[in-house]
Design a protein around this motif. Structure first.
Motif, PDB file in Angstrom:
ATOM      1  N   ALA A  11      -2.288  12.453 -11.951  1.00  0.00           N
ATOM      2  CA  ALA A  11      -1.133  11.905 -12.666  1.00  0.00           C
ATOM      3  C   ALA A  11      -0.190  11.183 -11.707  1.00  0.00           C
ATOM      4  O   ALA A  11       0.339  10.115 -12.029  1.00  0.00           O
ATOM      5  CB  ALA A  11      -0.399  13.017 -13.403  1.00  0.00           C
ATOM      6  N   ALA A  12       0.018  11.757 -10.532  1.00  0.00           N
ATOM      7  CA  ALA A  12       0.877  11.119  -9.526  1.00  0.00           C
ATOM      8  C   ALA A  12       0.297   9.766  -9.108  1.00  0.00           C
ATOM      9  O   ALA A  12       1.037   8.787  -8.921  1.00  0.00           O
ATOM     10  CB  ALA A  12       1.038  12.031  -8.311  1.00  0.00           C
ATOM     11  N   GLU A  13      -1.020   9.696  -8.984  1.00  0.00           N
ATOM     12  CA  GLU A  13      -1.669   8.441  -8.617  1.00  0.00           C
ATOM     13  C   GLU A  13      -1.484   7.392  -9.716  1.00  0.00           C
ATOM     14  O   GLU A  13      -1.209   6.221  -9.436  1.00  0.00           O
ATOM     15  CB  GLU A  13      -3.154   8.681  -8.364  1.00  0.00           C
ATOM     16  CG  GLU A  13      -3.909   7.436  -7.935  1.00  0.00           C
ATOM     17  CD  GLU A  13      -5.360   7.718  -7.609  1.00  0.00           C
ATOM     18  OE1 GLU A  13      -6.178   6.810  -7.769  1.00  0.00           O
ATOM     19  OE2 GLU A  13      -5.658   8.855  -7.184  1.00  0.00           O
ATOM     20  N   ARG A  14      -1.625   7.804 -10.975  1.00  0.00           N
ATOM     21  CA  ARG A  14      -1.439   6.868 -12.087  1.00  0.00           C
ATOM     22  C   ARG A  14      -0.002   6.358 -12.150  1.00  0.00           C
ATOM     23  O   ARG A  14       0.245   5.188 -12.459  1.00  0.00           O
ATOM     24  CB  ARG A  14      -1.816   7.533 -13.402  1.00  0.00           C
ATOM     25  CG  ARG A  14      -3.308   7.711 -13.619  1.00  0.00           C
ATOM     26  CD  ARG A  14      -3.612   8.033 -15.064  1.00  0.00           C
ATOM     27  NE  ARG A  14      -2.987   9.280 -15.477  1.00  0.00           N
ATOM     28  CZ  ARG A  14      -3.558  10.469 -15.374  1.00  0.00           C
ATOM     29  NH1 ARG A  14      -4.763  10.579 -14.852  1.00  0.00           N
ATOM     30  NH2 ARG A  14      -2.935  11.556 -15.771  1.00  0.00           N
TER      31      ARG A  14
ATOM     32  N   LYS B  90      -0.343  -2.602  -4.540  1.00  0.00           N
ATOM     33  CA  LYS B  90      -1.668  -3.221  -4.472  1.00  0.00           C
ATOM     34  C   LYS B  90      -2.771  -2.204  -4.225  1.00  0.00           C
ATOM     35  O   LYS B  90      -3.931  -2.431  -4.570  1.00  0.00           O
ATOM     36  CB  LYS B  90      -1.686  -4.281  -3.374  1.00  0.00           C
ATOM     37  CG  LYS B  90      -0.715  -5.431  -3.615  1.00  0.00           C
ATOM     38  CD  LYS B  90      -0.779  -6.449  -2.502  1.00  0.00           C
ATOM     39  CE  LYS B  90       0.189  -7.590  -2.761  1.00  0.00           C
ATOM     40  NZ  LYS B  90       0.146  -8.617  -1.668  1.00  0.00           N
ATOM     41  N   ALA B  91      -2.440  -1.090  -3.597  1.00  0.00           N
ATOM     42  CA  ALA B  91      -3.440  -0.060  -3.300  1.00  0.00           C
ATOM     43  C   ALA B  91      -2.719   1.261  -3.082  1.00  0.00           C
ATOM     44  O   ALA B  91      -1.522   1.288  -2.794  1.00  0.00           O
ATOM     45  CB  ALA B  91      -4.267  -0.426  -2.063  1.00  0.00           C
TER      46      ALA B  91
ATOM     47  N   ILE C  61       0.855  -1.187   0.000  1.00  0.00           N
ATOM     48  CA  ILE C  61       0.000   0.000   0.000  1.00  0.00           C
ATOM     49  C   ILE C  61       0.891   1.238   0.000  1.00  0.00           C
ATOM     50  O   ILE C  61       1.689   1.436   0.909  1.00  0.00           O
ATOM     51  CB  ILE C  61      -0.935   0.022   1.219  1.00  0.00           C
ATOM     52  CG1 ILE C  61      -1.829  -1.211   1.229  1.00  0.00           C
ATOM     53  CG2 ILE C  61      -1.776   1.304   1.229  1.00  0.00           C
ATOM     54  CD1 ILE C  61      -2.670  -1.361   2.481  1.00  0.00           C
ATOM     55  N   VAL C  62       0.749   2.055  -1.034  1.00  0.00           N
ATOM     56  CA  VAL C  62       1.567   3.253  -1.186  1.00  0.00           C
ATOM     57  C   VAL C  62       0.748   4.484  -0.787  1.00  0.00           C
ATOM     58  O   VAL C  62      -0.377   4.668  -1.254  1.00  0.00           O
ATOM     59  CB  VAL C  62       2.054   3.411  -2.641  1.00  0.00           C
ATOM     60  CG1 VAL C  62       2.725   4.761  -2.849  1.00  0.00           C
ATOM     61  CG2 VAL C  62       3.025   2.290  -2.986  1.00  0.00           C
ATOM     62  N   THR C  63       1.311   5.305   0.073  1.00  0.00           N
ATOM     63  CA  THR C  63       0.677   6.548   0.489  1.00  0.00           C
ATOM     64  C   THR C  63       1.402   7.722  -0.145  1.00  0.00           C
ATOM     65  O   THR C  63       2.621   7.848  -0.010  1.00  0.00           O
ATOM     66  CB  THR C  63       0.697   6.698   2.020  1.00  0.00           C
ATOM     67  OG1 THR C  63       0.012   5.586   2.615  1.00  0.00           O
ATOM     68  CG2 THR C  63       0.008   7.995   2.443  1.00  0.00           C
ATOM     69  N   LEU C  64       0.640   8.553  -0.859  1.00  0.00           N
ATOM     70  CA  LEU C  64       1.174   9.778  -1.449  1.00  0.00           C
ATOM     71  C   LEU C  64       0.717  10.951  -0.595  1.00  0.00           C
ATOM     72  O   LEU C  64      -0.478  11.128  -0.363  1.00  0.00           O
ATOM     73  CB  LEU C  64       0.664   9.957  -2.888  1.00  0.00           C
ATOM     74  CG  LEU C  64       0.999   8.833  -3.873  1.00  0.00           C
ATOM     75  CD1 LEU C  64       0.353   9.109  -5.220  1.00  0.00           C
ATOM     76  CD2 LEU C  64       2.507   8.666  -4.024  1.00  0.00           C
TER      77      LEU C  64
END
Length: 215
Positions: free
Chosen positions: A48-51, A60-61, A33-36
């Motif tokens: 765009a950062a999420e993509r 995975k999320a 799980i990646v948190t931005l």
């Protein structure tokens, strides 16, 4: 991958992506799980950062905590943002005239109304998300009901098989009227996006419930 690998790769991808200024973006990863976090200048940059993060193997999320904050421009009034959205939508030839309604509150744009096709709903979102002063877009557009063909499920399955980005054998398709539910697993987050897009592209689809799991 261990936790540090996706974190490092996402950071490198953000640095490489020309549409994203990563100077004020923080990345954390745990159990896939990646948190931005942090700030970006536009809503389009936030998406765009999420993509970028989604296309990294092992993700995975995504927990999206980025805030839109343009330090170089004066604050936009909601009336200015609403006018800009309305004009942009009226100039978009793929959208029927006066079918998309716009409401703006504190920079957040809400789109409502009824359209014929999901690609039109996505187009309305794409048009407004890129505009100056927009902090987020809530897409409440609905689709007009049409009769459902008897071979609905098979047509969607064939569309998934034709798509080179998707391992279609791992995806189960369930239909209930004009609603499609996708279940089972895919190996990458980008394949989940592609599968959902392919399902939406089928004629007469009114709702897609994406329950695919990234493994």
């Amino acid at each position: 991958m261990n936790d540090s690998d996706p974190q490092r790769v996402v950071r490198e991808e953000l640095e490489w992506e020309p549409s994203v200024d990563d100077a004020h973006i923080g990345v954390n990863a745990r159990d896939g799980i990646v948190t931005l976090s942090g700030t970006v200048n536009t809503y389009a940059e936030k998406l765009a950062a999420e993509r970028v993060a989604a296309r990294v193997d092992g993700v995975k999320a995504i927990a999206q905590e980025l805030e839109v904050r343009d330090a170089f421009m004066r604050p936009e009034g909601d009336d200015d943002v609403a006018r800009r959205c309305t004009e942009a939508l009226s100039w978009t030839v793929t959208l029927p005239k006066d079918r998309v309604k716009v409401r703006v509150e504190h920079g957040w744009v809400t789109l409502s109304g009824e359209l014929e096709w999901n690609y039109q709903r996505e187009e309305a979102f794409e048009v407004t998300r890129k505009l100056r002063g927009v902090k987020g877009v809530i897409n409440n557009m609905t689709l007009k009901q049409r009769p459902t063909p008897s071979d609905f499920r098979e047509r969607i399955k064939a569309a998934l098989v034709r798509n080179a980005q998707i391992e279609a054998n791992g995806i189960a398709i369930h239909t209930d009227g004009s609603k499609v539910t996708l279940t089972e697993t895919v190996p990458r987050w980008s394949e989940r996006y592609a599968a959902e897009y392919a399902a939406w592209a089928a004629p007469d689809v009114m709702d897609v419930d994406d329950r695919l799991t990234v493994i």
